[in-house]
Structures are given as structure tokens and as C-alpha cells.
Design a protein around this motif. Structure first.
Motif, PDB file in Angstrom:
ATOM      1  N   GLY A 125       0.848  -1.182   0.000  1.00  0.00           N
ATOM      2  CA  GLY A 125       0.000   0.000   0.000  1.00  0.00           C
ATOM      3  C   GLY A 125       0.880   1.227   0.000  1.00  0.00           C
ATOM      4  O   GLY A 125       1.816   1.348  -0.788  1.00  0.00           O
ATOM      5  N   GLU A 126       0.631   2.126   0.935  1.00  0.00           N
ATOM      6  CA  GLU A 126       1.444   3.340   1.048  1.00  0.00           C
ATOM      7  C   GLU A 126       2.531   3.204   2.102  1.00  0.00           C
ATOM      8  O   GLU A 126       3.297   4.134   2.337  1.00  0.00           O
ATOM      9  CB  GLU A 126       0.540   4.540   1.391  1.00  0.00           C
ATOM     10  N   ARG A 127       2.614   2.038   2.746  1.00  0.00           N
ATOM     11  CA  ARG A 127       3.576   1.836   3.841  1.00  0.00           C
ATOM     12  C   ARG A 127       4.855   1.204   3.322  1.00  0.00           C
ATOM     13  O   ARG A 127       4.833   0.139   2.702  1.00  0.00           O
ATOM     14  CB  ARG A 127       2.953   0.936   4.912  1.00  0.00           C
ATOM     15  N   GLU A 128       5.983   1.853   3.586  1.00  0.00           N
ATOM     16  CA  GLU A 128       7.258   1.277   3.172  1.00  0.00           C
ATOM     17  C   GLU A 128       7.642   0.148   4.125  1.00  0.00           C
ATOM     18  O   GLU A 128       7.606   0.312   5.344  1.00  0.00           O
ATOM     19  CB  GLU A 128       8.368   2.323   3.132  1.00  0.00           C
ATOM     20  N   VAL A 129       8.008  -1.002   3.545  1.00  0.00           N
ATOM     21  CA  VAL A 129       8.368  -2.173   4.343  1.00  0.00           C
ATOM     22  C   VAL A 129       9.747  -2.697   3.970  1.00  0.00           C
ATOM     23  O   VAL A 129      10.079  -3.852   4.222  1.00  0.00           O
ATOM     24  CB  VAL A 129       7.306  -3.290   4.189  1.00  0.00           C
ATOM     25  N   THR A 130      10.559  -1.845   3.353  1.00  0.00           N
ATOM     26  CA  THR A 130      11.878  -2.253   2.870  1.00  0.00           C
ATOM     27  C   THR A 130      12.707  -2.924   3.956  1.00  0.00           C
ATOM     28  O   THR A 130      13.364  -3.948   3.706  1.00  0.00           O
ATOM     29  CB  THR A 130      12.642  -1.038   2.315  1.00  0.00           C
ATOM     30  N   GLU A 131      12.701  -2.382   5.153  1.00  0.00           N
ATOM     31  CA  GLU A 131      13.462  -2.957   6.259  1.00  0.00           C
ATOM     32  C   GLU A 131      12.677  -4.058   6.966  1.00  0.00           C
ATOM     33  O   GLU A 131      13.244  -5.069   7.385  1.00  0.00           O
ATOM     34  CB  GLU A 131      13.852  -1.861   7.257  1.00  0.00           C
ATOM     35  N   SER A 132      11.375  -3.863   7.098  1.00  0.00           N
ATOM     36  CA  SER A 132      10.547  -4.832   7.834  1.00  0.00           C
ATOM     37  C   SER A 132      10.589  -6.222   7.224  1.00  0.00           C
ATOM     38  O   SER A 132      10.541  -7.235   7.928  1.00  0.00           O
ATOM     39  CB  SER A 132       9.095  -4.346   7.887  1.00  0.00           C
ATOM     40  N   ILE A 133      10.681  -6.311   5.893  1.00  0.00           N
ATOM     41  CA  ILE A 133      10.665  -7.627   5.241  1.00  0.00           C
ATOM     42  C   ILE A 133      11.984  -8.376   5.418  1.00  0.00           C
ATOM     43  O   ILE A 133      12.090  -9.538   5.021  1.00  0.00           O
ATOM     44  CB  ILE A 133      10.337  -7.520   3.735  1.00  0.00           C
ATOM     45  N   ARG A 134      12.984  -7.728   6.012  1.00  0.00           N
ATOM     46  CA  ARG A 134      14.283  -8.376   6.258  1.00  0.00           C
ATOM     47  C   ARG A 134      14.402  -8.895   7.689  1.00  0.00           C
ATOM     48  O   ARG A 134      15.477  -9.357   8.083  1.00  0.00           O
ATOM     49  CB  ARG A 134      15.427  -7.397   5.967  1.00  0.00           C
ATOM     50  N   SER A 135      13.319  -8.842   8.446  1.00  0.00           N
ATOM     51  CA  SER A 135      13.363  -9.324   9.825  1.00  0.00           C
ATOM     52  C   SER A 135      13.581 -10.829   9.850  1.00  0.00           C
ATOM     53  O   SER A 135      13.297 -11.540   8.881  1.00  0.00           O
ATOM     54  CB  SER A 135      12.052  -8.986  10.542  1.00  0.00           C
ATOM     55  N   SER A 136      14.077 -11.337  10.976  1.00  0.00           N
ATOM     56  CA  SER A 136      14.317 -12.772  11.090  1.00  0.00           C
ATOM     57  C   SER A 136      13.012 -13.553  11.015  1.00  0.00           C
ATOM     58  O   SER A 136      12.982 -14.675  10.493  1.00  0.00           O
ATOM     59  CB  SER A 136      15.042 -13.081  12.403  1.00  0.00           C
ATOM     60  N   GLU A 137      11.919 -12.982  11.525  1.00  0.00           N
ATOM     61  CA  GLU A 137      10.630 -13.673  11.467  1.00  0.00           C
ATOM     62  C   GLU A 137      10.194 -13.894  10.026  1.00  0.00           C
ATOM     63  O   GLU A 137       9.744 -14.990   9.658  1.00  0.00           O
ATOM     64  CB  GLU A 137       9.558 -12.876  12.210  1.00  0.00           C
ATOM     65  N   VAL A 138      10.330 -12.869   9.195  1.00  0.00           N
ATOM     66  CA  VAL A 138       9.985 -13.013   7.782  1.00  0.00           C
ATOM     67  C   VAL A 138      10.940 -13.985   7.098  1.00  0.00           C
ATOM     68  O   VAL A 138      10.525 -14.873   6.351  1.00  0.00           O
ATOM     69  CB  VAL A 138      10.008 -11.641   7.075  1.00  0.00           C
ATOM     70  N   THR A 139      12.225 -13.828   7.362  1.00  0.00           N
ATOM     71  CA  THR A 139      13.233 -14.693   6.738  1.00  0.00           C
ATOM     72  C   THR A 139      12.974 -16.161   7.031  1.00  0.00           C
ATOM     73  O   THR A 139      13.084 -17.016   6.145  1.00  0.00           O
ATOM     74  CB  THR A 139      14.638 -14.310   7.243  1.00  0.00           C
ATOM     75  N   ASN A 140      12.602 -16.470   8.261  1.00  0.00           N
ATOM     76  CA  ASN A 140      12.401 -17.857   8.657  1.00  0.00           C
ATOM     77  C   ASN A 140      11.076 -18.440   8.188  1.00  0.00           C
ATOM     78  O   ASN A 140      10.866 -19.653   8.285  1.00  0.00           O
ATOM     79  CB  ASN A 140      12.496 -17.987  10.180  1.00  0.00           C
ATOM     80  N   ASN A 141      10.184 -17.600   7.671  1.00  0.00           N
ATOM     81  CA  ASN A 141       8.863 -18.086   7.247  1.00  0.00           C
ATOM     82  C   ASN A 141       8.578 -17.942   5.762  1.00  0.00           C
ATOM     83  O   ASN A 141       7.596 -18.490   5.265  1.00  0.00           O
ATOM     84  CB  ASN A 141       7.766 -17.351   8.033  1.00  0.00           C
ATOM     85  N   VAL A 142       9.447 -17.218   5.039  1.00  0.00           N
ATOM     86  CA  VAL A 142       9.157 -16.958   3.630  1.00  0.00           C
ATOM     87  C   VAL A 142       9.099 -18.228   2.796  1.00  0.00           C
ATOM     88  O   VAL A 142       8.327 -18.321   1.833  1.00  0.00           O
ATOM     89  CB  VAL A 142      10.183 -15.941   3.049  1.00  0.00           C
ATOM     90  N   SER A 143       9.873 -19.246   3.156  1.00  0.00           N
ATOM     91  CA  SER A 143       9.847 -20.499   2.397  1.00  0.00           C
ATOM     92  C   SER A 143       8.486 -21.175   2.475  1.00  0.00           C
ATOM     93  O   SER A 143       8.052 -21.821   1.513  1.00  0.00           O
ATOM     94  CB  SER A 143      10.921 -21.463   2.906  1.00  0.00           C
ATOM     95  N   PHE A 144       7.799 -21.041   3.618  1.00  0.00           N
ATOM     96  CA  PHE A 144       6.473 -21.647   3.770  1.00  0.00           C
ATOM     97  C   PHE A 144       5.473 -20.977   2.821  1.00  0.00           C
ATOM     98  O   PHE A 144       4.625 -21.640   2.227  1.00  0.00           O
ATOM     99  CB  PHE A 144       5.991 -21.506   5.212  1.00  0.00           C
ATOM    100  N   VAL A 145       5.576 -19.665   2.693  1.00  0.00           N
ATOM    101  CA  VAL A 145       4.673 -18.916   1.819  1.00  0.00           C
ATOM    102  C   VAL A 145       5.003 -19.178   0.353  1.00  0.00           C
ATOM    103  O   VAL A 145       4.113 -19.371  -0.483  1.00  0.00           O
ATOM    104  CB  VAL A 145       4.767 -17.405   2.124  1.00  0.00           C
TER     105      VAL A 145
END
Length: 237
Positions: A95-115
Motif C-alpha cells: 500500500g502506502e507503507r514502506e516495508v523495505t526494512e521490515s521484510i528483512r526481519s528474522s521472522e519473515v526470513t524464517n517463514n518466507v519459504s512456507f509462503v
């Protein structure tokens, strides 16, 4: 219809500018190399991994079961992901929210393969990625670019490095960002992600038959960029 988009001119493919597909496991240096290679060649860089990370972040925030492909498919129909160039690299928005840094969190990193394993997610993102690459002059990195997304790309390279080296790179990146980082834990996480990516049913991580294998373990970033530049120039001759 999903509203995934990126600012780029589309049109008939320009044969003076080729499609370059960089594939490989997590931590192989694909994104870093792809950014520099694109800048060197005056090409557009498309970070497909950021797309999957943005979907993962949205799913986590909305409490969606990451094993439920139907729920994720429904998420894709309304998710507004936008990629734009920035001074320090590609910027990512939901949307209008920048997530450039948020998507590099360990939580995202450890779950992206499932998605990423779900066909509903991959089909939506692959459609966008192919559309962005139609006019050529792009460098796209991921895990199935040469095998699925751009099977006719003029240059395909499969980049890899040892698990130890890849974990070390990720560790140094985390430290540079001021994030807590455990080297041994990173090695275990990367090895597990390799297993998940290679064994998933939909678009598993593998080297395309016509891809050039490149082990970057003992190479500097500049050396890899130089090698890929030489390969691209060879294709254009």
C-alpha cells in the motif's frame, strides 16, 4: 485481481538488452550482485525475493496460516505491493507503507519459504515478474527465475557458496544493520531453508540445464560482477 506493480516501461523486447536470470540459494549474494550488475549495465533490477517477503510479512501481520494456500491466495487478490528504485536500492511498499526494512526481519526470513511453496502465491507473482521482464534490459534474481519465470532468458547463472560462507555473509549484514545475530543459528537456518526450497513441490530450487554454475565462496563482489558482465557482453556479441 492482485495489484502488484513496479514502475517500468513495458513493450516489445529490446534485443540489444537481454534478460539476465540469477538463481541460487539464500545468502549466495544474488541480490547484492544483481543490484550492482544492473547498475553497471544500466538495466532494471527486479528483486523477486522482496515480493515473496512482502507477502509473508502481510500474512504474518494478518494472522494467516502459512500452510493454508487458499487463505494466501485470497490475500493475493487484494495485496498491493509496489517496488520503486531508491538511492540505496529498491524500495518496497505494501500500500502506502514502506516495508523495505521490515521484510528483512528474522521472522519473515524464517517463514518466507512456507509462503513461497504455495502455487497460489507463486502464480500471481510469476505473472507480474514475466510482465516486468518483457522489454528486456533486466536483471532478476530468485530461486526459479531461469527454470520457471524466464525460461528463455538469454543469460542464466546459478550462484551458490558454502553454507558457512553464506551464513557468514548474512551475519555480517545483520551486524552492520545493528541487529542481533548468532552465526551458528544462521548456519542452521540457511541449511534448513535450502532443504525446504529444494524439496518444495512447486518450482523447487534447482539449476536450469542451460545455466552457468558460479561458486562465489572465494570471490569478491567485484570479481563476481566482472565475471557476469563478461558473460553478458559475450551474449550480446
Amino acid at each position: 485481481m492482485n495489484r502488484l506493480k513496479m514502475v517500468q516501461t513495458e513493450g516489445t523486447k529490446n534485443m540489444t538488452k537481454i534478460q539476465i536470470a540469477l538463481d541460487g540459494p539464500a545468502g549466495a549474494g544474488k541480490s547484492t550482485i544483481a543490484k550492482q550488475l544492473a547498475a553497471h549495465l544500466d538495466y532494471v533490477y527486479i528483486d523477486t525475493g522482496a515480493m515473496y517477503r512482502a507477502v509473508t510479512l502481510a500474512a504474518l501481520e494478518q494472522g494467516i496460516d502459512l500452510e493454508d494456500g487458499q487463505q494466501l491466495g485470497e490475500l493475493m487478490t487484494s495485496l498491493d505491493i509496489r517496488l520503486t528504485p531508491g538511492e540505496n536500492g529498491q524500495r518496497v511498499f505494501i500500500g502506502e507503507r514502506e516495508v523495505t526494512e521490515s521484510i528483512r526481519s528474522s521472522e519473515v526470513t524464517n517463514n518466507v519459504s512456507f509462503v513461497a511453496k504455495h502455487a497460489q502465491v507463486r502464480s500471481a507473482l510469476v505473472e507480474m515478474q514475466r510482465r516486468l521482464a518483457e522489454s528486456g534490459g533486466i536483471v532478476m534474481d530468485g530461486r526459479d527465475i531461469g527454470t520457471v519465470v524466464l525460461p528463455d532468458a538469454e543469460l542464466k547463472v546459478f550462484m551458490t557458496a558454502t553454507v558457512e560462507e553464506r551464513a557468514g555473509r548474512r551475519h555480517r549484514e545483520n551486524v552492520a544493520r545493528g541487529m542481533e545475530s548468532d552465526l551458528e543459528a544462521l548456519q542452521a537456518e540457511i541449511a534448513l531453508r535450502d532443504k525446504r526450497d529444494s524439496e518444495r513441490e512447486v518450482s523447487p530450487l534447482k539449476q536450469a540445464e542451460d545455466a552457468i554454475y558460479l561458486d562465489t565462496t572465494d570471490l569478491t563482489i567485484d570479481q563476481v560482477v566482472l565475471r557476469l558482465t563478461e558473460l553478458a557482453e559475450g551474449v550480446l556479441k
